[in-house]
Write a protein that holds these residues in place. Structure first.
Motif, PDB file in Angstrom:
ATOM      1  N   LEU A 175       0.837  -1.206   0.000  1.00 27.15           N
ATOM      2  CA  LEU A 175       0.000   0.000   0.000  1.00 27.15           C
ATOM      3  C   LEU A 175       0.869   1.252   0.000  1.00 27.15           C
ATOM      4  CD1 LEU A 175      -2.829   1.320   0.358  1.00 27.15           C
ATOM      5  CD2 LEU A 175      -2.505   1.054   2.825  1.00 27.15           C
ATOM      6  N   SER A 176       1.929   1.240   0.797  1.00 29.42           N
ATOM      7  CA  SER A 176       2.834   2.386   0.823  1.00 29.42           C
ATOM      8  C   SER A 176       4.240   1.907   1.155  1.00 29.42           C
ATOM      9  CB  SER A 176       2.383   3.433   1.852  1.00 29.42           C
ATOM     10  OG  SER A 176       2.734   3.048   3.158  1.00 29.42           O
ATOM     11  N   ARG A 177       5.215   2.754   0.858  1.00 25.94           N
ATOM     12  CA  ARG A 177       6.602   2.375   1.118  1.00 25.94           C
ATOM     13  C   ARG A 177       7.428   3.630   1.362  1.00 25.94           C
ATOM     14  NH1 ARG A 177       9.201  -1.115  -3.498  1.00 25.94           N
ATOM     15  NH2 ARG A 177      10.231   0.831  -4.022  1.00 25.94           N
ATOM     16  N   VAL A 178       8.358   3.573   2.306  1.00 24.05           N
ATOM     17  CA  VAL A 178       9.168   4.762   2.591  1.00 24.05           C
ATOM     18  C   VAL A 178      10.208   4.971   1.490  1.00 24.05           C
ATOM     19  CG1 VAL A 178       8.904   4.541   5.102  1.00 24.05           C
ATOM     20  CG2 VAL A 178      10.881   3.500   3.980  1.00 24.05           C
ATOM     21  N   PHE A 179      10.605   6.226   1.344  1.00 27.40           N
ATOM     22  CA  PHE A 179      11.697   6.567   0.419  1.00 27.40           C
ATOM     23  C   PHE A 179      13.010   6.456   1.191  1.00 27.40           C
ATOM     24  CE2 PHE A 179      14.691   9.905  -0.900  1.00 27.40           C
ATOM     25  CZ  PHE A 179      14.940   9.487  -2.199  1.00 27.40           C
ATOM     26  N   THR A 198      -3.993  -3.202   0.035  1.00 26.29           N
ATOM     27  CA  THR A 198      -4.965  -2.098   0.077  1.00 26.29           C
ATOM     28  C   THR A 198      -5.205  -1.729   1.537  1.00 26.29           C
ATOM     29  OG1 THR A 198      -6.878  -3.584   0.182  1.00 26.29           O
ATOM     30  CG2 THR A 198      -6.167  -2.865  -2.023  1.00 26.29           C
ATOM     31  N   GLY A 199      -5.941  -0.664   1.763  1.00 28.03           N
ATOM     32  CA  GLY A 199      -6.275  -0.260   3.131  1.00 28.03           C
ATOM     33  C   GLY A 199      -7.629   0.418   3.144  1.00 28.03           C
ATOM     34  N   ILE A 219     -15.129   2.982   0.789  1.00 24.13           N
ATOM     35  CA  ILE A 219     -13.797   3.482   0.415  1.00 24.13           C
ATOM     36  C   ILE A 219     -12.745   2.376   0.446  1.00 24.13           C
ATOM     37  CG2 ILE A 219     -14.058   5.917   1.006  1.00 24.13           C
ATOM     38  CD1 ILE A 219     -13.037   5.236   3.817  1.00 24.13           C
ATOM     39  N   LEU A 220     -11.814   2.477  -0.480  1.00 22.43           N
ATOM     40  CA  LEU A 220     -10.691   1.542  -0.522  1.00 22.43           C
ATOM     41  C   LEU A 220      -9.453   2.305  -1.004  1.00 22.43           C
ATOM     42  CD1 LEU A 220      -9.918  -1.498  -0.157  1.00 22.43           C
ATOM     43  CD2 LEU A 220     -10.217  -1.723  -2.639  1.00 22.43           C
ATOM     44  N   SER A 221      -8.376   2.207  -0.222  1.00 18.30           N
ATOM     45  CA  SER A 221      -7.130   2.895  -0.584  1.00 18.30           C
ATOM     46  C   SER A 221      -6.258   1.955  -1.403  1.00 18.30           C
ATOM     47  CB  SER A 221      -6.371   3.314   0.684  1.00 18.30           C
ATOM     48  OG  SER A 221      -7.204   4.046   1.552  1.00 18.30           O
ATOM     49  N   LEU A 222      -5.832   2.431  -2.578  1.00 22.34           N
ATOM     50  CA  LEU A 222      -4.985   1.634  -3.467  1.00 22.34           C
ATOM     51  C   LEU A 222      -3.514   1.982  -3.222  1.00 22.34           C
ATOM     52  CD1 LEU A 222      -6.963   1.958  -6.840  1.00 22.34           C
ATOM     53  CD2 LEU A 222      -7.150   0.167  -5.085  1.00 22.34           C
ATOM     54  N   PRO A 223      -2.594   1.119  -3.641  1.00 25.10           N
ATOM     55  CA  PRO A 223      -1.166   1.403  -3.446  1.00 25.10           C
ATOM     56  C   PRO A 223      -0.780   2.751  -4.059  1.00 25.10           C
ATOM     57  CG  PRO A 223      -1.453  -0.865  -4.174  1.00 25.10           C
ATOM     58  CD  PRO A 223      -2.804  -0.197  -4.274  1.00 25.10           C
ATOM     59  N   ILE A 224      -0.063   3.537  -3.298  1.00 25.02           N
ATOM     60  CA  ILE A 224       0.512   4.775  -3.848  1.00 25.02           C
ATOM     61  C   ILE A 224       1.706   5.180  -2.987  1.00 25.02           C
ATOM     62  CG2 ILE A 224      -0.991   6.407  -2.567  1.00 25.02           C
ATOM     63  CD1 ILE A 224      -1.054   8.036  -5.302  1.00 25.02           C
ATOM     64  N   TYR A 225       2.805   5.499  -3.648  1.00 24.55           N
ATOM     65  CA  TYR A 225       3.981   6.065  -2.972  1.00 24.55           C
ATOM     66  C   TYR A 225       4.899   6.666  -4.030  1.00 24.55           C
ATOM     67  CZ  TYR A 225       5.256   1.104  -3.790  1.00 24.55           C
ATOM     68  OH  TYR A 225       5.414  -0.155  -4.324  1.00 24.55           O
ATOM     69  N   GLY A 226       5.885   7.385  -3.562  1.00 24.92           N
ATOM     70  CA  GLY A 226       6.697   8.206  -4.458  1.00 24.92           C
ATOM     71  C   GLY A 226       7.500   7.454  -5.488  1.00 24.92           C
TER      72      GLY A 226
END
Ligand SMILES: *Cc1c(COP(=O)(O)O)cnc(C)c1O
Length: 361
Positions: A6-10, A300-301, A334-341
């Motif tokens: 879903l997310s990942r740090v830079f 997802t989240g 609502i459903l959060s899809l993967p997103i990150y930089g």
């Protein structure tokens, strides 16, 4: 199988080197890295001051304390937000007066005035998912009724309302650096941005045991300080946040372009520069879709499945909670899809294909 979180740090070598430099420096708390990070944050957001603290929640608490929030005071706040948004005010016995959302998932500014009572002291808009709340109307209502405005910017580092970065428009903005956020310090952390000189001084005093000098305590304060290793990391993250946000916007544009016929995609109002902390779609078949995506290795989240006016911690205290139809429907869809930089557009297409596959069945 592919795995898309879903997310990942830079993180890169510059981040690693910064951490090591601070580790070897011999100073660990509120020293040179913290001072530089505070200056760079204030400069970036566009305020005179940025005050680092140990989390968003600590920052919210410090602000309410510095402003003298009291038992029975009321603050207008969206119910559709992270629980920590309302946690500090509850500690002071202040009442969150919950406002329903508009199509951007931020508080519906047309509902503010009807919720004002003689006890109302402030408005706490949340720039949810990285989309700014409609601040023009928030400030119009705030000025008319002499209410303070604190912005919850935990999901909106770098987002702009018209030309201004969020966190620079109200009395204060509060940011979080938790690892999932657009700007992280690889741990807990937060900061308060403000143009108010006296407020900034009070916040600095309260976060460090109420002291103005080493051995003199002017007030009973807290230990909500910040540390050098995380400040060194944060400084590198800050230098990258604009390009990471720009990439998030490219990801969001691709999702919207491909998905808008299949599901409800998030709007971006013309005065907004949204930074897409989350990319949130809506469908009545949310739970089945999440399960299908999971089977394809896609994280997802749900942000958030239970609105705050329905949280047990809140319903235990208040019995006169409002009905919020838009919020109550949204939380089910609502459903959060993967997103990150650094999410590749190829992976975005993989997610979109999996969504089409689900709806074709
Ligand atoms: C993450 C978050 C918070 C809490 O931040 P912490 O740093 O974990 O205390 C508050 N509000 C919103 C909208 C958030 O997303």
């Amino acid at each position: 199988m592919k795995k898309i979180p879903l997310s990942r740090v830079f993180i890169n070598d510059e981040v690693r080197e910064a951490a090591l430099r601070a580790l070897n420096s011999g100073s660990y708390i509120l020293s040179k890295e913290c001072e530089a990070f505070e200056e760079e944050l204030a400069d970036y957001i566009g305020t005179k001051y940025a005050v680092l603290c140990s989390s968003w929640t600590a920052g919210g608490f410090l602000l309410h304390r510095a402003m003298g929030l009291k038992q029975g005071d009321e603050i207008l706040v969206p119910s559709h937000t992270a629980f920590p948004t309302i946690e500090p005010m509850l500690h002071f016995g202040a009442k969150p007066v919950f406002i329903d959302i508009d199509e951007t998932y931020c508080l519906d500014v047309d509902l503010l005035e009807a919720s004002i009572t003689p006890r109302t002291v402030g408005i706490l808009p949340v720039h949810l998912y990285g989309h700014p709340a409609n601040l023009d109307r928030v400030f119009e209502v705030g000025r008319k009724h002499a209410l303070s405005v604190i912005e919850d910017c935990a999901q909106a580092h770098g987002a702009r309302f018209k030309a201004m970065r969020v966190g620079s428009l109200g009395l204060a903005g509060v940011f979080s650096f938790f690892p999932s956020k657009n700007l992280t310090v690889m741990g807990d952390g937060g900061c308060i941005t403000t143009n108010d000189t006296a407020l900034a001084a009070d916040l600095r005093m309260l976060r460090d045991h109420g002291r103005k000098s080493k051995y003199i305590h002017e007030a009973v304060g807290y230990n909500y300080r910040f540390n050098e290793i995380q400040a060194a990391i944060g400084r590198v993250e800050l230098r990258n946040v604009n390009s990471l946000n720009e990439h998030r916007r490219r990801v969001a544009a691709r999702y919207t372009e491909r998905l808008s016929d299949a599901v409800k995609t998030p709007p971006e109002i013309e005065w907004a520069y949204a930074v897409y902390h989350m990319y949130v779609i809506r469908t009545e078949r949310r739970d089945q879709l999440a399960k299908h995506l999971q089977s394809k290795g896609i994280g997802t989240g749900i942000h958030y499945p239970v609105a705050n006016h329905q949280q047990p911690a809140v319903t235990k205290i208040y019995s006169d909670l409002p009905k919020l139809p838009h919020t109550e429907t949204a939380v089910k869809e609502i459903l959060s899809l993967p997103i990150y930089g650094e999410l590749s557009l190829e992976d975005v297409d993989y997610v979109c294909d999996a969504i089409f596959e689900f709806f074709a069945k």
